[in-house]
Write an enzyme that holds these catalytic residues in place. Sequence first.
Site, short mmCIF file in Angstrom:
data_model
loop_
_atom_site.label_atom_id
_atom_site.label_comp_id
_atom_site.label_asym_id
_atom_site.label_seq_id
_atom_site.Cartn_x
_atom_site.Cartn_y
_atom_site.Cartn_z
N ALA A 42 54.59 4.82 89.23
CA ALA A 42 55.04 4.43 87.87
C ALA A 42 54.90 5.49 87.02
CB ALA A 42 54.23 3.12 87.39
N THR A 212 49.00 22.52 92.74
CA THR A 212 48.47 22.35 91.47
C THR A 212 46.93 22.60 91.10
OG1 THR A 212 48.27 19.98 91.38
CG2 THR A 212 50.43 20.65 90.89
N GLY A 214 45.38 22.71 87.92
CA GLY A 214 44.99 22.10 86.63
C GLY A 214 45.29 23.34 85.49
N ASP A 239 42.71 14.11 77.62
CA ASP A 239 42.75 13.22 78.65
C ASP A 239 43.58 13.76 79.76
OD1 ASP A 239 42.60 10.91 80.44
OD2 ASP A 239 43.04 9.61 78.94
N ASP A 245 50.95 13.69 87.80
CA ASP A 245 52.14 12.90 88.01
C ASP A 245 53.23 13.39 86.87
OD1 ASP A 245 50.94 11.30 89.75
OD2 ASP A 245 49.93 9.92 88.58
#
Length: 297
Positions: A42, A212, A214, A239, A245
């Site tokens: 989602a 990836t 970060g 956060d 995603d």
Amino acid sequence: MTHIVVLGSTNMDLVAYVEKAPQRGETATGREFRTIPGGKGANQAVAAARAGATVSMIGAVGNDAFGTRLRSTLELSGVNTDHLRTTEGPSGTAHIVVDDEGGNAIVVIPGANGTVDHLAPGDEGLIAAADALLLQLEIPLPAVVAGARTARAHGVRTVLTPAPAQPLPPELLAATDLLVPNEHEAAALTGITDPQGAATALLDRVPAVVVTLGAAGSLYAARGSEPLSVPAPRVTAVDSTGAGDTFVGALAVALGDERPMPEALAWAATAAALSVQREGASASMPYRSEIEARFAV
């Protein structure tokens, strides 16, 4: 407009915000608790829709209040939910602790996601008509493999996020066009802790990899080309939940826009950087206008 199909999970994120995450056997007092729609599938669907794609979601929610809210959240972000099933029982949940440095620890309980072990009638036609299929590993592997095989049979680009980390069947990797692990997932798949070494090793199994990193950005490797490192914008993270995603959803849109890979990676990194400056997963994901405005700076 790029048409993206996402086959994956929907979860309600139950998020506790705390100064420092508790260790085993320790109790910590948090400062806030929130319920936020999420799930890797989602999340990628919302990220892609907000970044400017036409998006359809294949998955399942339970017949509970969480399921109603999860479906509504997708629809409000412009995601088509005609292929999002409703099953008896609870929706998936993710229990997340977020510390004041923006780090997180997550326990996922699959719920309705565990019933998505095959493609339902109409799913194959939906995938066949797409420009890209986004996959993750929060639903049973048989459905992920079926989705990847269907995409490959119809010439649809398949982008796989191998999370949560686990051994991947050869038939899934054989049907994957672009693998997007983080550095920990890349190490788990290869046994190599160096991201460059892990990416190179993964090219024996898939044609292209984006690892990836970060805040350090991302590393791209593809068969027959030189590796490429792309930095991420420097921001203060609030956060990091859903940042990966956001990156994948935005990257799929950028590739659908036919941006060159260096630009596509930088554009996706911009989207992820915007998301980590806000709380929540899907709630933090930026819209195309925000990404473009930040990318132009």
